[in-house]
Design a protein around this motif. Structure first.
Motif, PDB file in Angstrom:
ATOM      1  N   VAL A 297       8.117 -24.255 -12.318  1.00 57.30           N
ATOM      2  CA  VAL A 297       9.396 -23.878 -12.621  1.00 57.30           C
ATOM      3  C   VAL A 297       9.984 -24.163 -11.955  1.00 57.30           C
ATOM      4  N   ALA A 298       9.984 -23.770 -10.639  1.00 57.93           N
ATOM      5  CA  ALA A 298      10.612 -23.930  -9.246  1.00 57.93           C
ATOM      6  C   ALA A 298      11.632 -25.877  -9.465  1.00 57.93           C
ATOM      7  N   THR A 299      10.164 -26.439  -9.649  1.00 57.59           N
ATOM      8  CA  THR A 299      10.512 -27.998  -9.051  1.00 57.59           C
ATOM      9  C   THR A 299      11.341 -28.360 -10.467  1.00 57.59           C
ATOM     10  N   ASN A 300      11.251 -27.777 -10.861  1.00 59.65           N
ATOM     11  CA  ASN A 300      11.930 -28.638 -13.134  1.00 59.65           C
ATOM     12  C   ASN A 300      13.420 -28.065 -12.153  1.00 59.65           C
ATOM     13  N   LEU A 301      13.415 -26.568 -12.129  1.00 57.58           N
ATOM     14  CA  LEU A 301      14.573 -26.042 -11.592  1.00 57.58           C
ATOM     15  C   LEU A 301      15.269 -27.061 -10.891  1.00 57.58           C
ATOM     16  N   GLN A 302      14.541 -27.360  -9.932  1.00 54.11           N
ATOM     17  CA  GLN A 302      14.892 -28.694  -8.631  1.00 54.11           C
ATOM     18  C   GLN A 302      15.416 -29.521  -8.483  1.00 54.11           C
ATOM     19  N   HIS A 303      14.570 -30.305  -9.752  1.00 54.57           N
ATOM     20  CA  HIS A 303      14.628 -31.639 -10.509  1.00 54.57           C
ATOM     21  C   HIS A 303      16.291 -31.345 -11.199  1.00 54.57           C
ATOM     22  N   VAL A 304      16.511 -29.755 -11.831  1.00 48.40           N
ATOM     23  CA  VAL A 304      17.731 -30.053 -12.740  1.00 48.40           C
ATOM     24  C   VAL A 304      19.029 -30.384 -11.914  1.00 48.40           C
ATOM     25  N   ARG A 305      18.649 -28.552 -10.894  1.00 45.24           N
ATOM     26  CA  ARG A 305      19.577 -28.955 -10.320  1.00 45.24           C
ATOM     27  C   ARG A 305      20.462 -29.428  -9.233  1.00 45.24           C
ATOM     28  N   ASP A 306      20.026 -31.127  -9.232  1.00 42.99           N
ATOM     29  CA  ASP A 306      20.085 -32.053  -7.956  1.00 42.99           C
ATOM     30  C   ASP A 306      20.408 -32.493  -9.362  1.00 42.99           C
ATOM     31  N   ARG A 307      20.249 -33.393 -10.270  1.00 43.51           N
ATOM     32  CA  ARG A 307      20.621 -33.619 -11.881  1.00 43.51           C
ATOM     33  C   ARG A 307      22.280 -33.289 -11.425  1.00 43.51           C
ATOM     34  N   VAL A 308      22.559 -31.855 -12.052  1.00 44.57           N
ATOM     35  CA  VAL A 308      23.954 -31.126 -12.045  1.00 44.57           C
ATOM     36  C   VAL A 308      24.882 -31.437 -10.840  1.00 44.57           C
TER      37      VAL A 308
ATOM     38  N   SER B  57      30.327 -26.467  -9.434  1.00 48.27           N
ATOM     39  CA  SER B  57      31.225 -25.506 -10.716  1.00 48.27           C
ATOM     40  C   SER B  57      30.629 -25.857 -11.781  1.00 48.27           C
ATOM     41  N   VAL B  58      29.607 -26.557 -11.481  1.00 52.30           N
ATOM     42  CA  VAL B  58      28.628 -25.804 -13.360  1.00 52.30           C
ATOM     43  C   VAL B  58      27.438 -25.478 -12.910  1.00 52.30           C
ATOM     44  N   HIS B  59      27.326 -24.240 -13.479  1.00 49.66           N
ATOM     45  CA  HIS B  59      25.916 -23.737 -13.796  1.00 49.66           C
ATOM     46  C   HIS B  59      25.057 -23.762 -14.717  1.00 49.66           C
ATOM     47  N   VAL B  60      23.354 -23.759 -14.097  1.00 45.52           N
ATOM     48  CA  VAL B  60      22.243 -23.897 -15.461  1.00 45.52           C
ATOM     49  C   VAL B  60      22.459 -23.318 -15.801  1.00 45.52           C
ATOM     50  N   LEU B  61      22.359 -23.039 -17.308  1.00 50.63           N
ATOM     51  CA  LEU B  61      22.162 -21.791 -18.135  1.00 50.63           C
ATOM     52  C   LEU B  61      20.574 -22.001 -18.360  1.00 50.63           C
ATOM     53  N   ALA B  62      19.494 -21.248 -18.247  1.00 54.02           N
ATOM     54  CA  ALA B  62      18.531 -21.616 -18.590  1.00 54.02           C
ATOM     55  C   ALA B  62      17.868 -20.229 -20.385  1.00 54.02           C
ATOM     56  N   VAL B  63      17.655 -21.318 -20.811  1.00 51.27           N
ATOM     57  CA  VAL B  63      17.221 -20.943 -22.555  1.00 51.27           C
ATOM     58  C   VAL B  63      15.673 -20.671 -22.427  1.00 51.27           C
ATOM     59  N   SER B  64      15.643 -19.382 -22.398  1.00 49.76           N
ATOM     60  CA  SER B  64      14.025 -18.604 -22.389  1.00 49.76           C
ATOM     61  C   SER B  64      13.465 -18.404 -23.442  1.00 49.76           C
ATOM     62  N   LYS B  65      14.554 -19.114 -24.869  1.00 44.29           N
ATOM     63  CA  LYS B  65      13.555 -18.495 -26.049  1.00 44.29           C
ATOM     64  C   LYS B  65      12.228 -18.813 -26.426  1.00 44.29           C
ATOM     65  N   THR B  66      11.038 -17.988 -26.384  1.00 42.80           N
ATOM     66  CA  THR B  66       9.967 -19.571 -26.804  1.00 42.80           C
ATOM     67  C   THR B  66       9.235 -18.971 -25.476  1.00 42.80           C
ATOM     68  N   LYS B  67      10.206 -19.385 -24.226  1.00 41.88           N
ATOM     69  CA  LYS B  67       8.963 -18.907 -22.933  1.00 41.88           C
ATOM     70  C   LYS B  67       8.405 -17.559 -22.999  1.00 41.88           C
ATOM     71  N   SER B  68       7.325 -17.395 -21.929  1.00 39.66           N
ATOM     72  CA  SER B  68       6.807 -16.106 -21.619  1.00 39.66           C
ATOM     73  C   SER B  68       7.291 -15.027 -20.996  1.00 39.66           C
ATOM     74  N   THR B  69       7.373 -14.677 -20.086  1.00 41.02           N
ATOM     75  CA  THR B  69       7.656 -13.465 -19.129  1.00 41.02           C
ATOM     76  C   THR B  69       7.328 -14.000 -18.057  1.00 41.02           C
ATOM     77  N   ALA B  70       6.269 -14.785 -18.091  1.00 36.73           N
ATOM     78  CA  ALA B  70       5.506 -15.336 -16.555  1.00 36.73           C
ATOM     79  C   ALA B  70       6.863 -16.391 -16.626  1.00 36.73           C
ATOM     80  N   LEU B  71       6.560 -16.853 -17.596  1.00 28.89           N
ATOM     81  CA  LEU B  71       7.229 -18.107 -17.030  1.00 28.89           C
ATOM     82  C   LEU B  71       8.754 -18.394 -16.546  1.00 28.89           C
ATOM     83  N   ILE B  72      10.095 -16.879 -16.680  1.00 25.00           N
ATOM     84  CA  ILE B  72      11.073 -16.067 -16.701  1.00 25.00           C
ATOM     85  C   ILE B  72      10.707 -15.766 -15.347  1.00 25.00           C
TER      86      ILE B  72
END
Length: 71
Positions: free
Chosen positions: A6-17, A30-45
């Motif tokens: 998750v940390a690596t994936n989020l960093q890739h998204v932040r770099d692209r943003v 000025s742009v914020h990432v809104l993570a969609v936690s639909k169908t994701k486990s509490t561990a991933l959140i």
């Protein structure tokens, strides 16, 4: 199926943003990432929270409530 980093994936998204902000002449941050936690486990959140993600979205209030209680 492989392990989700998750940390690596989020960093890739932040770099692209950040690159998109620069390309569009937007103020950095000025742009914020809104993570969609639909169908994701509490561990991933939990992993996303540990990686600095602070905003999450769910489709249904009942699912959000269950996850909030669990976390």
């Amino acid at each position: 199926m492989g392990t989700i980093n998750v940390a690596t994936n989020l960093q890739h998204v932040r770099d692209r943003v950040a690159a998109a902000e620069q390309c569009a002449n937007r103020t950095p941050g000025s742009v914020h990432v809104l993570a969609v936690s639909k169908t994701k486990s509490t561990a991933l959140i939990r992993d996303a929270w540990a990686a600095g993600q602070r905003t999450f979205a769910e489709n249904y209030a009942q699912e959000a409530e269950q996850k909030v209680k669990a976390l």
